[in-house]
Design a protein around this motif. Structure first.
Motif, PDB file in Angstrom:
ATOM      1  N   VAL A  83     -16.431  37.193  15.677  1.00  0.00           N
ATOM      2  CA  VAL A  83     -17.204  38.398  15.381  1.00  0.00           C
ATOM      3  C   VAL A  83     -16.687  38.968  14.067  1.00  0.00           C
ATOM      4  CG1 VAL A  83     -17.789  40.734  16.101  1.00  0.00           C
ATOM      5  CG2 VAL A  83     -17.650  38.908  17.806  1.00  0.00           C
ATOM      6  N   VAL A  84     -17.589  39.164  13.119  1.00  0.00           N
ATOM      7  CA  VAL A  84     -17.218  39.742  11.833  1.00  0.00           C
ATOM      8  C   VAL A  84     -17.615  41.218  11.846  1.00  0.00           C
ATOM      9  CG1 VAL A  84     -17.518  39.648   9.330  1.00  0.00           C
ATOM     10  CG2 VAL A  84     -17.580  37.533  10.689  1.00  0.00           C
ATOM     11  N   GLY A  85     -16.620  42.096  11.895  1.00  0.00           N
ATOM     12  CA  GLY A  85     -16.893  43.532  11.924  1.00  0.00           C
ATOM     13  C   GLY A  85     -16.240  44.207  13.112  1.00  0.00           C
ATOM     14  N   GLY A  86     -15.409  45.204  12.834  1.00  0.00           N
ATOM     15  CA  GLY A  86     -14.695  45.913  13.889  1.00  0.00           C
ATOM     16  C   GLY A  86     -15.262  47.274  14.181  1.00  0.00           C
ATOM     17  N   GLY A  87     -16.588  47.432  13.999  1.00  0.00           N
ATOM     18  CA  GLY A  87     -17.244  48.682  14.349  1.00  0.00           C
ATOM     19  C   GLY A  87     -17.656  48.697  15.803  1.00  0.00           C
ATOM     20  N   ALA A  88     -18.497  49.657  16.175  1.00  0.00           N
ATOM     21  CA  ALA A  88     -18.889  49.813  17.573  1.00  0.00           C
ATOM     22  C   ALA A  88     -19.581  48.570  18.123  1.00  0.00           C
ATOM     23  CB  ALA A  88     -19.801  51.035  17.712  1.00  0.00           C
ATOM     24  N   VAL A  89     -20.555  48.041  17.386  1.00  0.00           N
ATOM     25  CA  VAL A  89     -21.307  46.876  17.865  1.00  0.00           C
ATOM     26  C   VAL A  89     -20.416  45.647  17.938  1.00  0.00           C
ATOM     27  CG1 VAL A  89     -23.208  45.289  17.335  1.00  0.00           C
ATOM     28  CG2 VAL A  89     -23.540  47.757  17.100  1.00  0.00           C
ATOM     29  N   GLY A  90     -19.610  45.420  16.906  1.00  0.00           N
ATOM     30  CA  GLY A  90     -18.720  44.259  16.895  1.00  0.00           C
ATOM     31  C   GLY A  90     -17.722  44.279  18.039  1.00  0.00           C
ATOM     32  N   LEU A  91     -17.112  45.434  18.267  1.00  0.00           N
ATOM     33  CA  LEU A  91     -16.134  45.547  19.343  1.00  0.00           C
ATOM     34  C   LEU A  91     -16.776  45.369  20.715  1.00  0.00           C
ATOM     35  CD1 LEU A  91     -13.937  48.560  18.119  1.00  0.00           C
ATOM     36  CD2 LEU A  91     -13.319  46.138  18.109  1.00  0.00           C
ATOM     37  N   LEU A  92     -17.937  45.981  20.919  1.00  0.00           N
ATOM     38  CA  LEU A  92     -18.580  45.865  22.231  1.00  0.00           C
ATOM     39  C   LEU A  92     -19.035  44.441  22.496  1.00  0.00           C
ATOM     40  CD1 LEU A  92     -19.436  47.267  24.805  1.00  0.00           C
ATOM     41  CD2 LEU A  92     -21.605  47.842  23.721  1.00  0.00           C
TER      42      LEU A  92
ATOM     43  N   LEU B 173     -12.884  39.372  13.053  1.00  0.00           N
ATOM     44  CA  LEU B 173     -12.457  39.586  11.677  1.00  0.00           C
ATOM     45  C   LEU B 173     -12.707  41.042  11.321  1.00  0.00           C
ATOM     46  CD1 LEU B 173     -11.544  38.354   8.912  1.00  0.00           C
ATOM     47  CD2 LEU B 173     -13.984  38.022   8.423  1.00  0.00           C
ATOM     48  N   VAL B 174     -11.650  41.756  10.943  1.00  0.00           N
ATOM     49  CA  VAL B 174     -11.763  43.185  10.645  1.00  0.00           C
ATOM     50  C   VAL B 174     -11.328  43.439   9.210  1.00  0.00           C
ATOM     51  CG1 VAL B 174     -11.462  43.894  13.039  1.00  0.00           C
ATOM     52  CG2 VAL B 174      -9.456  43.652  11.560  1.00  0.00           C
ATOM     53  N   HIS B 175     -11.661  44.624   8.721  1.00  0.00           N
ATOM     54  CA  HIS B 175     -11.409  44.961   7.320  1.00  0.00           C
ATOM     55  C   HIS B 175      -9.992  45.474   7.092  1.00  0.00           C
ATOM     56  CE1 HIS B 175     -12.241  46.266   3.246  1.00  0.00           C
ATOM     57  NE2 HIS B 175     -11.894  47.506   3.536  1.00  0.00           N
ATOM     58  N   ARG B 176      -9.433  46.172   8.083  1.00  0.00           N
ATOM     59  CA  ARG B 176      -8.143  46.825   7.889  1.00  0.00           C
ATOM     60  C   ARG B 176      -7.042  46.172   8.726  1.00  0.00           C
ATOM     61  NH1 ARG B 176      -8.348  51.213  10.291  1.00  0.00           N
ATOM     62  NH2 ARG B 176     -10.446  51.045  11.153  1.00  0.00           N
TER      63      ARG B 176
ATOM     64  N   ILE C  99     -22.249  38.057  12.542  1.00  0.00           N
ATOM     65  CA  ILE C  99     -22.060  38.986  11.435  1.00  0.00           C
ATOM     66  C   ILE C  99     -22.554  40.362  11.885  1.00  0.00           C
ATOM     67  CG2 ILE C  99     -22.386  39.342   8.973  1.00  0.00           C
ATOM     68  CD1 ILE C  99     -21.149  36.610   9.774  1.00  0.00           C
ATOM     69  N   ALA C 100     -21.614  41.207  12.306  1.00  0.00           N
ATOM     70  CA  ALA C 100     -21.951  42.508  12.897  1.00  0.00           C
ATOM     71  C   ALA C 100     -21.471  43.652  12.013  1.00  0.00           C
ATOM     72  CB  ALA C 100     -21.355  42.627  14.299  1.00  0.00           C
ATOM     73  N   VAL C 101     -21.866  43.613  10.741  1.00  0.00           N
ATOM     74  CA  VAL C 101     -21.572  44.709   9.821  1.00  0.00           C
ATOM     75  C   VAL C 101     -22.891  45.302   9.340  1.00  0.00           C
ATOM     76  CG1 VAL C 101     -19.430  43.623   9.064  1.00  0.00           C
ATOM     77  CG2 VAL C 101     -21.538  43.249   7.747  1.00  0.00           C
ATOM     78  N   LYS C 102     -22.839  46.482   8.776  1.00  0.00           N
ATOM     79  CA  LYS C 102     -24.059  47.118   8.293  1.00  0.00           C
ATOM     80  C   LYS C 102     -24.554  46.420   7.028  1.00  0.00           C
ATOM     81  CE  LYS C 102     -23.082  51.489  10.510  1.00  0.00           C
ATOM     82  NZ  LYS C 102     -22.802  52.926  10.379  1.00  0.00           N
TER      83      LYS C 102
END
Length: 300
Positions: free
Chosen positions: A5-14, A29-32, A75-78
């Motif tokens: 999962v690319v993106g550690g936002g709400a959708v990516g985490l869920l 994969l997260v940004h920070r 790819i779960a980023v905006k």
């Protein structure tokens, strides 16, 4: 099955939590670095719709090179973050299957310019709220719709095995029509809740916002008549009811000083309508109001 999962936002985490099964290898994969460390140390906590807590242990990193390229990459980023992933996606082999989950329709063209031979698109209807770097709340059960954009779709068929009551998965034939339907829903709910600064349910409990909602729906259907059978006004009312206590993603971005997806969602629909020879005066007005709000102190 291996998933990245690319993106550690709400959708990516869920999604990382819901798709984690005993036989799956889940990576994110997260940004920070702080988020990666917290996920690796604490695991991923999900608060489900019944307020019960679940823990999942996944591999998190800032470095995409540590993850398997033969996995399915979600790819779960905006949309406005996709450009920053161009190098990563170009570095992945053409055999790596990609599943895009973005609001709006503009990411279709972005994906079409990639080299990968297996590309799919998803529209998710569940509610998600990021509580911390390593915890997420499931705010409403909804479908994960998937449509094949390129290739025979064989790598994605394994998702059928992951469908359950918490994450029902539905296959859609036409990716563009699926994304337009979701974008229309977002134009109706996200734009109005953001401008009015209310939760989703307030759109139908207030008589004036309900009139505005119906007016906007009729305007949108005039430009997208093929969607009338796929998106009834009753569907809009039902979604407002089922997510009554939810804060829309666009309003959440506004309240947190983040860049809103105004152009990706509302701008994309306006562009398609214009190409079809339709003016959408109500939506155009909402677009200008949202852009004014965005330029009035949003941190980029």
């Amino acid at each position: 099955m291996q998933i990245v999962v690319v993106g550690g936002g709400a959708v990516g985490l869920l999604l990382a939590s819901l798709l984690q099964k005993d036989h799956n290898q889940m990576n994110i994969l997260v940004h920070r670095e702080t988020q990666a460390s917290e996920l690796n140390d604490k695991g991923l906590q999900q608060i489900d719709v019944l307020q019960q807590s679940h823990h999942t242990y996944i591999k998190a990193s800032q470095d995409f090179k540590v993850f398997p390229t033969d996995a399915i990459w979600i790819i779960a980023v905006k949309y406005h973050h996709l450009a920053s992933l161009q190098y990563l996606l170009n570095a992945l082999p053409e055999s790596t299957p990609l599943l895009f989950i973005q609001n709006g329709v503009k990411h279709l063209q972005f994906a079409n310019n990639l080299q990968q031979k297996q590309i799919a698109f998803s529209s998710v209807e569940f509610g998600a709220e990021k509580l911390s770097n390593s915890s997420v709340a499931h705010r409403g059960i909804g479908k994960m719709k998937i449509a094949i954009g390129r290739g025979d779709g064989q790598p994605f068929k394994e998702f059928s095995q992951l469908s359950d009551s918490k994450l029902p998965i539905e296959w859609i034939e036409n990716a563009e029509q699926m994304l337009i339907r979701k974008a229309l829903l977002n134009c109706l709910i996200n734009s109005l809740t953001t401008i009015l600064n209310v939760k989703n349910g307030s759109l139908i409990t207030n008589e004036h916002s309900l009139i505005l909602l119906e007016q906007l729906y009729k305007e949108l259907m005039s430009a997208f008549p093929e969607q009338q059978d796929q998106l009834l006004f009753e569907d809009v009312l039902s979604l407002c009811t089922s997510t009554a206590m939810n804060t829309s993603s666009m309003l959440t971005d506004r309240l947190n000083g983040r860049l809103m997806e105004v152009d990706a969602i509302v701008g994309g629909i306006l562009e398609i309508a214009q190409n079809r020879g339709h003016d959408l005066p109500t939506l155009e007005t909402l677009y200008m109001i949202l852009m004014t709000l965005q330029q009035g102190g949003v941190e980029r």
